[in-house]
Design a protein around this motif. Sequence first.
Motif, PDB file in Angstrom:
ATOM      1  N   SER A 119       0.846  -1.188   0.000  1.00 11.38           N
ATOM      2  CA  SER A 119       0.000   0.000   0.000  1.00 11.38           C
ATOM      3  C   SER A 119       0.880   1.237   0.000  1.00 11.38           C
ATOM      4  O   SER A 119       2.055   1.192   0.360  1.00 11.38           O
ATOM      5  CB  SER A 119      -0.927   0.021   1.231  1.00 11.38           C
ATOM      6  OG  SER A 119      -0.174   0.235   2.412  1.00 11.38           O
ATOM      7  N   GLU A 120       0.291   2.342  -0.394  1.00 11.68           N
ATOM      8  CA  GLU A 120       1.053   3.591  -0.456  1.00 11.68           C
ATOM      9  C   GLU A 120       1.530   4.014   0.924  1.00 11.68           C
ATOM     10  O   GLU A 120       2.655   4.507   1.083  1.00 11.68           O
ATOM     11  CB  GLU A 120       0.188   4.687  -1.079  1.00 11.68           C
ATOM     12  CG  GLU A 120       0.918   6.006  -1.262  1.00 11.68           C
ATOM     13  CD  GLU A 120       0.057   7.053  -1.939  1.00 11.68           C
ATOM     14  OE1 GLU A 120       0.494   8.213  -1.994  1.00 11.68           O
ATOM     15  OE2 GLU A 120      -1.049   6.708  -2.399  1.00 11.68           O
ATOM     16  N   ASP A 121       0.689   3.827   1.927  1.00 15.54           N
ATOM     17  CA  ASP A 121       1.080   4.216   3.282  1.00 15.54           C
ATOM     18  C   ASP A 121       2.238   3.372   3.789  1.00 15.54           C
ATOM     19  O   ASP A 121       3.190   3.901   4.379  1.00 15.54           O
ATOM     20  CB  ASP A 121      -0.119   4.069   4.225  1.00 15.54           C
ATOM     21  CG  ASP A 121       0.233   4.439   5.658  1.00 15.54           C
ATOM     22  OD1 ASP A 121       0.600   5.608   5.892  1.00 15.54           O
ATOM     23  OD2 ASP A 121       0.161   3.557   6.544  1.00 15.54           O
ATOM     24  N   LEU A 122       2.185   2.058   3.569  1.00 14.11           N
ATOM     25  CA  LEU A 122       3.280   1.199   3.999  1.00 14.11           C
ATOM     26  C   LEU A 122       4.569   1.543   3.256  1.00 14.11           C
ATOM     27  O   LEU A 122       5.650   1.564   3.856  1.00 14.11           O
ATOM     28  CB  LEU A 122       2.932  -0.273   3.766  1.00 14.11           C
ATOM     29  CG  LEU A 122       1.997  -0.930   4.782  1.00 14.11           C
ATOM     30  CD1 LEU A 122       1.655  -2.345   4.341  1.00 14.11           C
ATOM     31  CD2 LEU A 122       2.614  -0.939   6.174  1.00 14.11           C
ATOM     32  N   ARG A 123       4.463   1.819   1.966  1.00 15.18           N
ATOM     33  CA  ARG A 123       5.656   2.182   1.194  1.00 15.18           C
ATOM     34  C   ARG A 123       6.269   3.479   1.719  1.00 15.18           C
ATOM     35  O   ARG A 123       7.492   3.584   1.870  1.00 15.18           O
ATOM     36  CB  ARG A 123       5.310   2.321  -0.290  1.00 15.18           C
ATOM     37  CG  ARG A 123       5.002   1.006  -0.976  1.00 15.18           C
ATOM     38  CD  ARG A 123       5.030   1.148  -2.486  1.00 15.18           C
ATOM     39  NE  ARG A 123       3.996   2.035  -2.996  1.00 15.18           N
ATOM     40  CZ  ARG A 123       2.804   1.634  -3.371  1.00 15.18           C
ATOM     41  NH1 ARG A 123       2.452   0.349  -3.256  1.00 15.18           N
ATOM     42  NH2 ARG A 123       1.928   2.501  -3.853  1.00 15.18           N
ATOM     43  N   ARG A 124       5.421   4.451   1.987  1.00 13.15           N
ATOM     44  CA  ARG A 124       5.921   5.736   2.484  1.00 13.15           C
ATOM     45  C   ARG A 124       6.636   5.568   3.816  1.00 13.15           C
ATOM     46  O   ARG A 124       7.734   6.107   4.019  1.00 13.15           O
ATOM     47  CB  ARG A 124       4.745   6.720   2.626  1.00 13.15           C
ATOM     48  CG  ARG A 124       5.129   8.063   3.231  1.00 13.15           C
ATOM     49  CD  ARG A 124       3.892   8.925   3.435  1.00 13.15           C
ATOM     50  NE  ARG A 124       2.880   8.253   4.234  1.00 13.15           N
ATOM     51  CZ  ARG A 124       2.920   8.155   5.553  1.00 13.15           C
ATOM     52  NH1 ARG A 124       3.925   8.677   6.235  1.00 13.15           N
ATOM     53  NH2 ARG A 124       1.951   7.532   6.205  1.00 13.15           N
ATOM     54  N   ARG A 125       6.039   4.826   4.733  1.00 12.61           N
ATOM     55  CA  ARG A 125       6.657   4.632   6.043  1.00 12.61           C
ATOM     56  C   ARG A 125       7.941   3.823   5.947  1.00 12.61           C
ATOM     57  O   ARG A 125       8.920   4.100   6.645  1.00 12.61           O
ATOM     58  CB  ARG A 125       5.656   3.952   6.983  1.00 12.61           C
ATOM     59  CG  ARG A 125       4.496   4.825   7.379  1.00 12.61           C
ATOM     60  CD  ARG A 125       3.459   4.051   8.166  1.00 12.61           C
ATOM     61  NE  ARG A 125       4.032   3.436   9.358  1.00 12.61           N
ATOM     62  CZ  ARG A 125       3.378   2.551  10.116  1.00 12.61           C
ATOM     63  NH1 ARG A 125       2.146   2.186   9.781  1.00 12.61           N
ATOM     64  NH2 ARG A 125       3.954   2.039  11.182  1.00 12.61           N
ATOM     65  N   TYR A 126       7.944   2.818   5.065  1.00 13.57           N
ATOM     66  CA  TYR A 126       9.132   1.992   4.912  1.00 13.57           C
ATOM     67  C   TYR A 126      10.286   2.801   4.311  1.00 13.57           C
ATOM     68  O   TYR A 126      11.433   2.702   4.778  1.00 13.57           O
ATOM     69  CB  TYR A 126       8.812   0.791   4.022  1.00 13.57           C
ATOM     70  CG  TYR A 126       9.968  -0.165   3.848  1.00 13.57           C
ATOM     71  CD1 TYR A 126      10.489  -0.854   4.936  1.00 13.57           C
ATOM     72  CD2 TYR A 126      10.536  -0.381   2.601  1.00 13.57           C
ATOM     73  CE1 TYR A 126      11.552  -1.727   4.783  1.00 13.57           C
ATOM     74  CE2 TYR A 126      11.590  -1.260   2.438  1.00 13.57           C
ATOM     75  CZ  TYR A 126      12.093  -1.931   3.537  1.00 13.57           C
ATOM     76  OH  TYR A 126      13.154  -2.788   3.380  1.00 13.57           O
ATOM     77  N   VAL A 127      10.007   3.615   3.310  1.00 12.87           N
ATOM     78  CA  VAL A 127      11.049   4.447   2.709  1.00 12.87           C
ATOM     79  C   VAL A 127      11.624   5.412   3.742  1.00 12.87           C
ATOM     80  O   VAL A 127      12.844   5.606   3.822  1.00 12.87           O
ATOM     81  CB  VAL A 127      10.485   5.221   1.497  1.00 12.87           C
ATOM     82  CG1 VAL A 127      11.466   6.292   1.046  1.00 12.87           C
ATOM     83  CG2 VAL A 127      10.197   4.268   0.348  1.00 12.87           C
ATOM     84  N   LYS A 128      10.763   6.011   4.531  1.00 13.10           N
ATOM     85  CA  LYS A 128      11.223   6.962   5.544  1.00 13.10           C
ATOM     86  C   LYS A 128      12.108   6.274   6.584  1.00 13.10           C
ATOM     87  O   LYS A 128      13.170   6.786   6.953  1.00 13.10           O
ATOM     88  CB  LYS A 128      10.024   7.617   6.224  1.00 13.10           C
ATOM     89  CG  LYS A 128      10.406   8.697   7.225  1.00 13.10           C
ATOM     90  CD  LYS A 128       9.174   9.373   7.798  1.00 13.10           C
ATOM     91  CE  LYS A 128       9.568  10.464   8.795  1.00 13.10           C
ATOM     92  NZ  LYS A 128       8.363  11.145   9.360  1.00 13.10           N
ATOM     93  N   ALA A 129      11.688   5.103   7.064  1.00 16.03           N
ATOM     94  CA  ALA A 129      12.465   4.387   8.082  1.00 16.03           C
ATOM     95  C   ALA A 129      13.786   3.890   7.520  1.00 16.03           C
ATOM     96  O   ALA A 129      14.836   4.011   8.160  1.00 16.03           O
ATOM     97  CB  ALA A 129      11.644   3.219   8.641  1.00 16.03           C
TER      98      ALA A 129
END
Length: 355
Positions: A119-129
């Motif tokens: 999902s877009e939210d999971l991708r965003r959080r994973y990229v940030k971390a």
Amino acid sequence: MFKTGDRKPIHDDSVPQHASSSSHLRYPHRLNFYDKPPLFDVTIEEFETCALDRLRVLAEIESSAARNRSWDESTAVVKTQCDKHLPLKPNSSKYDDLDGQRRKDHLSHFVLRLAFCRSEDLRRRYVKAESTLFRMRYDDDAQTDREAFLNMRDFNCVPVSAEEKAAYDTELYSVYNAGPKKEAERRAAFEKEKYLKVKWSRVPDLVEKRRVFLKRGWAYVPSQEQSSIIFQEFETQLDKALEMTARLLPRLDEDARLVPILNNLSQGFIAGSSSDWMNENGEANGEELRAEMIDDLSKKHFPMCMKTLHDRLQRDNHLKHFGRLQYGLFLKASPYLISLELRLTTPDSGSRTVG
């Protein structure tokens, strides 16, 4: 500092290059852009264990951000978790199995890619971390190891010649940040500064902070700020790789061995489980939190803003919409408070209501 197209790398020739002692390693560098997927056999147990260890580290990064820790505090806490779950020794260490550590790091990154591309939210959080973890490792890496890694990559940057620098001397000097130095020292440091120019869209953080000079779509980046190019490149490449993985993921749906593991990993990341609440087996540390414990915890551990909302809920048996929203998001920061959030902020919880 690093490779710039077909030109020579720009760095001080007096700095020794990558030690030859690491030339025999399959993974010669501690840093990794994760360009190539792991092409080796692994067991299901190793597949899951490596991913869980990395998940604990990434959860600590998210937890530090949620708690508004300073960069130094976050680095210290995350380093402790890395040393415990995902160690990466430098080339100068006498540790025998450097390849084994880097193999685990390589594998765990790609397993979590599979889990968090959905999902877009999971991708965003994973990229940030992951970007935060890369930056911490970059800052902690030895200078020789870091330069050897960067010199092997082409970041598509254009070196600024002395003539071009002189042509824009006034503009470059006006945005030059040399720290708390006297004017004469600042000018002397500026004269020695080496610049690269890249498209401004590659360094949006520097543009936002006005640390670069812009001319015809080019950003002139001093050497002290060139790490921003590296971090942005890592983040951009990872974001593209996750989107590609998401398109290929349906091919895994028929694999009954991996899909349950990936589902559990992504659910764990959604919960935002922090290592502060988990032991090495992934179990809760100490007594499990219960709804009736929140009143005492709010007095000792809640920040003032959340304590005020909790006290208002206690006093008025009611929270307005945005107050309820902020309070609920705060409770969700802990995986063991997610279920309590519904019990404390819904009409079914007794006399406490929301609206």
